[in-house]
Scaffold this active site. Structure first.
Site, mmCIF file in Angstrom:
data_model
loop_
_atom_site.group_PDB
_atom_site.id
_atom_site.type_symbol
_atom_site.label_atom_id
_atom_site.label_comp_id
_atom_site.label_asym_id
_atom_site.label_seq_id
_atom_site.Cartn_x
_atom_site.Cartn_y
_atom_site.Cartn_z
ATOM 1 N N CYS A 277 1.019 -1.201 0.132
ATOM 2 C CA CYS A 277 -0.037 0.055 0.103
ATOM 3 C C CYS A 277 0.803 1.249 -0.291
ATOM 4 O O CYS A 277 0.860 2.029 -0.802
ATOM 5 C CB CYS A 277 -0.966 0.155 1.247
ATOM 6 S SG CYS A 277 -1.937 -1.479 1.372
HETATM 7 N N1 SAJ Z 1 7.533 2.045 8.550
HETATM 8 C C1 SAJ Z 1 8.517 2.722 9.096
HETATM 9 N N2 SAJ Z 1 8.263 3.501 10.035
HETATM 10 C C2 SAJ Z 1 7.024 3.875 10.733
HETATM 11 C C3 SAJ Z 1 5.957 3.031 10.061
HETATM 12 C C4 SAJ Z 1 6.282 2.010 8.954
HETATM 13 O O1 SAJ Z 1 9.492 2.476 8.455
HETATM 14 O O2 SAJ Z 1 6.857 4.658 11.486
HETATM 15 C C5 SAJ Z 1 7.537 1.173 7.431
HETATM 16 C C6 SAJ Z 1 7.291 -0.325 7.857
HETATM 17 O O3 SAJ Z 1 8.388 -0.908 8.255
HETATM 18 C C7 SAJ Z 1 6.757 -0.871 6.352
HETATM 19 C C8 SAJ Z 1 6.292 0.326 5.587
HETATM 20 O O4 SAJ Z 1 6.784 1.504 6.139
HETATM 21 O O5 SAJ Z 1 7.886 -1.403 5.788
HETATM 22 C C9 SAJ Z 1 4.598 0.477 5.571
HETATM 23 O O6 SAJ Z 1 4.294 0.322 7.207
HETATM 24 P P1 SAJ Z 1 2.627 0.527 7.697
HETATM 25 O O7 SAJ Z 1 2.817 0.332 9.143
HETATM 26 O O8 SAJ Z 1 2.212 1.841 6.977
HETATM 27 O O9 SAJ Z 1 2.132 -0.907 7.121
HETATM 28 P P2 SAJ Z 1 1.248 -1.117 5.728
HETATM 29 O O10 SAJ Z 1 1.681 -0.914 4.806
HETATM 30 O O11 SAJ Z 1 0.858 -2.532 6.179
HETATM 31 O O12 SAJ Z 1 0.138 -0.133 6.003
HETATM 32 C C10 SAJ Z 1 -1.082 -0.703 6.421
HETATM 33 C C11 SAJ Z 1 -2.033 0.265 5.731
HETATM 34 N N3 SAJ Z 1 -3.386 0.019 5.687
HETATM 35 C C12 SAJ Z 1 -4.145 0.233 4.629
HETATM 36 O O13 SAJ Z 1 -3.475 0.878 3.435
HETATM 37 C C13 SAJ Z 1 -5.473 -0.168 4.488
HETATM 38 C C14 SAJ Z 1 -2.096 1.780 6.585
HETATM 39 O O14 SAJ Z 1 -3.116 2.696 5.994
HETATM 40 C C15 SAJ Z 1 -2.272 1.455 7.995
HETATM 41 O O15 SAJ Z 1 -1.880 2.791 8.471
HETATM 42 C C16 SAJ Z 1 -0.999 0.776 8.346
HETATM 43 O O16 SAJ Z 1 -1.472 -0.662 7.676
HETATM 44 C C17 SAJ Z 1 -1.255 0.360 9.864
HETATM 45 O O17 SAJ Z 1 -1.439 1.236 10.523
HETATM 46 O O18 SAJ Z 1 -0.689 -0.868 10.147
#
Ligand code: SAJ
Length: 440
Positions: A277
């Protein structure tokens, strides 16, 4: 007075006699199909992958968030079935499209899944239907790619005979606090009547439905949600680079800032941006804006910073080995964690893949371990997760923590390792004070 098409359809949606189809039975479509079936609708999942269809009809689930027992119960009750055959749409009153919207190798949006789904539906569309697109995409997709099929091909009047809307998926695989059922759902239609019918449908099965005036508002809301994350992750990653140059502990800085009880949201630096995403959806917006001669500079800059983080990690490993009088070339490097975020088995767009490629290109001997990902077959990478993680930690010249799975025994790893590059602050205070640990 006879009820018009809209009122008849709303009645069928409200009394749950409407027949529902969900196109694309993946991590979005299957949970959505299940939540409609749990509400009492007869739901047919449509998917081109016959294995998924057979598994569901065999009363089994293949999605982490959907228990097999739940699928079995709904199939037995006749509330859920699956098929590869679009002709079932002739009998359908409501269709939700939940197909992937990835990027091509060129970095441009790949809309082929949406186009194929809409073309699959086209011959069977009929008056008295509501169609909702859920796939994350650029603002205008529903109007530009889906609407013409209804008006030109199927010759149906949208807003009177057939109703078309967009509703962004908000599924976070593995999450149990916020689910398909209880996560507020935005719904926007091509016309007010479309918004009304689509919202009436979703309100039968979802806890909270948020109607908005157009499909573009709904499409854009999703992109704002995920672009917000991507840009803030890019910001904190650039802060890690800045703090590295200043000799300031970025982890302590972020924790200190996070004590602000208002007006701040904590993000943490890492080795890059993975997942299906966050790294992708914002690029749909920047791609669309390019076609309108506008450069979405925040998105492009954040993407550049996030994409560069694996190279920043490589530099940290090279410097750490150098400080221990070792060259990266020929050194044994163990990568801990390959999934794109902790405690899941999803490798898509994972920065671990980039870090492994970069280490191999520099001549390091690279092994990896990930309790959720037994093998990696990606590009020219064909690797197996080392089974004995502690033996691998002991024999490595440098351990690089890429994904901070909870399963790892970090104190034991710290004791056994010669050198650790911790890109996630997985070791916390013990890592901060140890001269064996280098953090971002
Ligand atoms: N990441 C960082 N630092 C952070 C947060 C994330 O480096 O502070 C990295 C993660 O390791 C990953 C990437 O960014 O590689 C994305 O992480 P993410 O926490 O956004 O997880 P996703 O991609 O699974 O995002 C999903 C999304 N859900 C949908 O699109 C429906 C996002 O909107 C959610 O907010 C997120 O999950 C969540 O909160 O877990």
């Amino acid at each position: 007075m006879t009820l018009d098409t809209r009122q008849t359809l709303i009645e069928k949606l409200r009394n749950h006699t409407a027949k529902v189809a969900v196109v694309g039975m993946g991590y979005v479509g299957l949970p959505l199909a299940v939540v409609f079936a749990e509400a009492g609708f007869q739901v047919t999942g449509i998917d081109l992958d016959s294995r998924k269809v057979e598994t569901l009809n065999r009363q089994e689930s293949y999605i982490l968030d959907v228990p097999t027992a739940q699928v079995a119960d709904l199939v037995k009750k006749g509330l859920l079935k699956a098929t590869t055959d679009y002709s079932v749409v002739r009998e359908m009153d409501a269709v939700s499209i939940c197909v992937p919207t990835p990027l091509r190798q060129t970095g441009d949006p790949d809309l082929s899944f949406i186009i194929n789904a809409v073309e699959g539906l086209a011959p069977y569309l009929h008056p008295g239907m509501v169609i909702v697109l859920e796939s994350s995409t650029y603002p205008g997709t529903t109007r530009e790619l889906v609407l013409p099929t209804l008006t030109d091909k199927a010759r149906l009047e949208v807003g009177k005979e057939v109703f078309l809307a967009f509703s962004p998926e908000r599924v976070d695989p593995g999450r149990t606090d916020w689910t398909t059922y209880n996560t507020p759902k935005v719904v926007g239609g091509i016309t007010p009547a479309c918004s009304e019918v689509a919202a009436a449908w979703y309100q039968q099965a979802l806890k909270t439905v948020i109607p908005v005036t157009t499909t573009e508002v709904a499409e854009m809301a999703k992109l704002l949600e995920n672009t917000f994350r991507m840009i803030n992750i890019g910001l904190v990653n650039e802060l890690a680079i800045i703090c590295d140059r200043l000799g300031v502990d970025v982890w302590e800085v972020v924790d200190a800032a996070a004590t602000k009880p208002f007006g701040f949201m904590k993000f943490t630096p890492g080795p890059g941006l993975g997942g299906h995403c966050i790294p992708i959806d914002p690029l749909y917006l920047s791609w669309k804006m390019k076609s309108l001669n506008y450069t979405a500079r925040f998105i492009e800059l954040a993407s550049e910073i996030n994409t560069n983080m694996p190279r920043f990690v490589l530099g940290k490993v090279q410097d750490a080995l150098n400080d221990h009088h070792k060259a990266l070339r020929g050194s044994r490097v163990l990568v801990l964690g390959a999934a794109y975020k902790p405690d899941i088995d999803d490798l898509r767009e994972s920065p671990a893949l980039d870090v492994i490629h970069l280490l191999l290109d520099k001549g390091a001997q690279v092994d990896y371990n990930d309790p959720y990902i037994p093998e990696i077959h990606y590009d020219e990478l064909d690797m197996v997760s080392v089974p004995d993680v502690m033996a691998a930690v002991r024999s490595a010249d440098c351990v690089v923590i890429i994904t901070n799975h909870k399963k790892y025994d970090y104190p034991a790893i710290l004791t056994a390792a010669k050198l650790v590059v911790d890109t996630r602050n997985a070791m916390g205070e013990a890592g901060r004070i140890s001269d064996k640990v280098v953090r971002l």
